[in-house]
Write a protein that holds these residues in place. Sequence first.
Motif, PDB file in Angstrom:
ATOM      1  N   GLY A  28       0.822  -1.210   0.000  1.00 45.32           N
ATOM      2  CA  GLY A  28       0.000   0.000   0.000  1.00 45.32           C
ATOM      3  C   GLY A  28       0.854   1.257   0.000  1.00 45.32           C
ATOM      4  O   GLY A  28       0.552   2.231  -0.686  1.00 45.32           O
ATOM      5  N   TYR A  29       1.941   1.241   0.762  1.00 43.45           N
ATOM      6  CA  TYR A  29       2.834   2.396   0.802  1.00 43.45           C
ATOM      7  C   TYR A  29       3.517   2.589  -0.547  1.00 43.45           C
ATOM      8  O   TYR A  29       3.645   3.714  -1.027  1.00 43.45           O
ATOM      9  CB  TYR A  29       3.883   2.200   1.907  1.00 43.45           C
ATOM     10  N   ILE A  30       3.923   1.494  -1.161  1.00 42.90           N
ATOM     11  CA  ILE A  30       4.584   1.575  -2.475  1.00 42.90           C
ATOM     12  C   ILE A  30       3.633   2.173  -3.508  1.00 42.90           C
ATOM     13  O   ILE A  30       4.022   3.047  -4.295  1.00 42.90           O
ATOM     14  CB  ILE A  30       5.065   0.181  -2.930  1.00 42.90           C
ATOM     15  N   LYS A  31       2.373   1.738  -3.508  1.00 45.51           N
ATOM     16  CA  LYS A  31       1.398   2.282  -4.466  1.00 45.51           C
ATOM     17  C   LYS A  31       1.167   3.771  -4.217  1.00 45.51           C
ATOM     18  O   LYS A  31       1.101   4.558  -5.152  1.00 45.51           O
ATOM     19  CB  LYS A  31       0.072   1.528  -4.358  1.00 45.51           C
ATOM     20  N   ARG A  32       1.039   4.134  -2.952  1.00 44.15           N
ATOM     21  CA  ARG A  32       0.803   5.542  -2.633  1.00 44.15           C
ATOM     22  C   ARG A  32       1.983   6.415  -3.059  1.00 44.15           C
ATOM     23  O   ARG A  32       1.813   7.486  -3.639  1.00 44.15           O
ATOM     24  CB  ARG A  32       0.545   5.693  -1.138  1.00 44.15           C
ATOM     25  N   MET A  33       3.201   5.952  -2.819  1.00 47.79           N
ATOM     26  CA  MET A  33       4.386   6.712  -3.222  1.00 47.79           C
ATOM     27  C   MET A  33       4.481   6.806  -4.752  1.00 47.79           C
ATOM     28  O   MET A  33       4.877   7.832  -5.289  1.00 47.79           O
ATOM     29  CB  MET A  33       5.661   6.076  -2.673  1.00 47.79           C
ATOM     30  N   ALA A  34       4.112   5.737  -5.449  1.00 50.81           N
ATOM     31  CA  ALA A  34       4.131   5.767  -6.910  1.00 50.81           C
ATOM     32  C   ALA A  34       3.133   6.790  -7.428  1.00 50.81           C
ATOM     33  O   ALA A  34       3.420   7.521  -8.387  1.00 50.81           O
ATOM     34  CB  ALA A  34       3.824   4.385  -7.468  1.00 50.81           C
ATOM     35  N   ARG A  35       1.957   6.868  -6.810  1.00 47.72           N
ATOM     36  CA  ARG A  35       0.966   7.857  -7.233  1.00 47.72           C
ATOM     37  C   ARG A  35       1.434   9.276  -6.926  1.00 47.72           C
ATOM     38  O   ARG A  35       1.307  10.173  -7.752  1.00 47.72           O
ATOM     39  CB  ARG A  35      -0.377   7.589  -6.548  1.00 47.72           C
ATOM     40  N   GLU A  36       2.005   9.488  -5.722  1.00 42.70           N
ATOM     41  CA  GLU A  36       2.385  10.839  -5.317  1.00 42.70           C
ATOM     42  C   GLU A  36       3.641  11.327  -6.028  1.00 42.70           C
ATOM     43  O   GLU A  36       3.675  12.436  -6.540  1.00 42.70           O
ATOM     44  CB  GLU A  36       2.621  10.878  -3.799  1.00 42.70           C
ATOM     45  N   ARG A  37       4.665  10.509  -6.046  1.00 38.03           N
ATOM     46  CA  ARG A  37       5.949  10.963  -6.583  1.00 38.03           C
ATOM     47  C   ARG A  37       6.066  10.816  -8.089  1.00 38.03           C
ATOM     48  O   ARG A  37       6.617  11.679  -8.759  1.00 38.03           O
ATOM     49  CB  ARG A  37       7.088  10.175  -5.941  1.00 38.03           C
ATOM     50  N   LEU A  38       5.598   9.695  -8.613  1.00 41.20           N
ATOM     51  CA  LEU A  38       5.797   9.421 -10.038  1.00 41.20           C
ATOM     52  C   LEU A  38       4.534   9.657 -10.863  1.00 41.20           C
ATOM     53  O   LEU A  38       4.543   9.452 -12.072  1.00 41.20           O
ATOM     54  CB  LEU A  38       6.274   7.975 -10.209  1.00 41.20           C
ATOM     55  N   HIS A  39       3.443  10.030 -10.196  1.00 41.46           N
ATOM     56  CA  HIS A  39       2.161  10.310 -10.856  1.00 41.46           C
ATOM     57  C   HIS A  39       1.653   9.096 -11.618  1.00 41.46           C
ATOM     58  O   HIS A  39       1.111   9.223 -12.715  1.00 41.46           O
ATOM     59  CB  HIS A  39       2.265  11.536 -11.773  1.00 41.46           C
ATOM     60  N   TYR A  40       1.848   7.910 -11.039  1.00 41.58           N
ATOM     61  CA  TYR A  40       1.300   6.700 -11.634  1.00 41.58           C
ATOM     62  C   TYR A  40      -0.199   6.668 -11.395  1.00 41.58           C
ATOM     63  O   TYR A  40      -0.705   7.231 -10.450  1.00 41.58           O
ATOM     64  CB  TYR A  40       1.928   5.455 -11.015  1.00 41.58           C
ATOM     65  N   CYS A  41      -0.870   5.961 -12.270  1.00 38.01           N
ATOM     66  CA  CYS A  41      -2.314   5.851 -12.163  1.00 38.01           C
ATOM     67  C   CYS A  41      -2.682   4.385 -12.318  1.00 38.01           C
ATOM     68  O   CYS A  41      -2.176   3.693 -13.212  1.00 38.01           O
ATOM     69  CB  CYS A  41      -2.972   6.696 -13.258  1.00 38.01           C
ATOM     70  N   ASP A  42      -3.563   3.891 -11.444  1.00 44.39           N
ATOM     71  CA  ASP A  42      -3.998   2.503 -11.544  1.00 44.39           C
ATOM     72  C   ASP A  42      -4.853   2.332 -12.793  1.00 44.39           C
ATOM     73  O   ASP A  42      -5.558   3.255 -13.221  1.00 44.39           O
ATOM     74  CB  ASP A  42      -4.810   2.110 -10.304  1.00 44.39           C
ATOM     75  N   PRO A  43      -4.820   1.144 -13.397  1.00 45.72           N
ATOM     76  CA  PRO A  43      -5.657   0.899 -14.579  1.00 45.72           C
ATOM     77  C   PRO A  43      -7.132   1.075 -14.234  1.00 45.72           C
ATOM     78  O   PRO A  43      -7.603   0.635 -13.188  1.00 45.72           O
ATOM     79  CB  PRO A  43      -5.353  -0.553 -14.950  1.00 45.72           C
ATOM     80  N   GLY A  44      -7.856   1.748 -15.123  1.00 47.70           N
ATOM     81  CA  GLY A  44      -9.279   1.970 -14.934  1.00 47.70           C
ATOM     82  C   GLY A  44      -9.610   3.214 -14.127  1.00 47.70           C
ATOM     83  O   GLY A  44     -10.776   3.539 -13.957  1.00 47.70           O
ATOM     84  N   HIS A  45      -8.647   3.906 -13.631  1.00 47.19           N
ATOM     85  CA  HIS A  45      -8.875   5.124 -12.864  1.00 47.19           C
ATOM     86  C   HIS A  45      -8.487   6.341 -13.695  1.00 47.19           C
ATOM     87  O   HIS A  45      -7.600   6.268 -14.536  1.00 47.19           O
ATOM     88  CB  HIS A  45      -8.039   5.135 -11.580  1.00 47.19           C
ATOM     89  N   LYS A  46      -9.168   7.437 -13.446  1.00 44.13           N
ATOM     90  CA  LYS A  46      -8.786   8.693 -14.084  1.00 44.13           C
ATOM     91  C   LYS A  46      -7.976   9.482 -13.064  1.00 44.13           C
ATOM     92  O   LYS A  46      -8.436   9.745 -11.964  1.00 44.13           O
ATOM     93  CB  LYS A  46     -10.021   9.498 -14.496  1.00 44.13           C
TER      94      LYS A  46
END
Length: 135
Positions: A67-85
Amino acid sequence: MAKRPQLTGRAAILAIVVCAIAMSLAYPVRAYIEQRRQISQLLQQQTRELEAIKALDDRRKQLQDPGYIKRMARERLHYCDPGHKCYVVMGKQATEGKGTTGEKKVVRPPWYETLWESVEAADTGKGHKAAEATG
């Protein structure tokens, strides 16, 4: 009445023995004090190292959390999960310090160019460019 000398032979020998004992104990006492100081420093260093190990262990546990890895990827690298805008809001923080507000940032030449210009100016007898521009 006969006057006794102030320093008798026994007193002189006693003084020499006391001085010899004091001299023979001086080095071990100094070594003991130095070792105690060194032990104290090593204990402080050990405490700092144990705190650093604990902090690194906490960080390792944190990085093992998906969960922390996903959150950091979204915050720092602006990653987006598939199916999400996902949206990135550009605000004051994003433009701060980039010079996009119309201000011209003064670019300073590298130090070696400034040095070479000063050598050339000294050779020709003229002032330095930066000195002439400001003066």
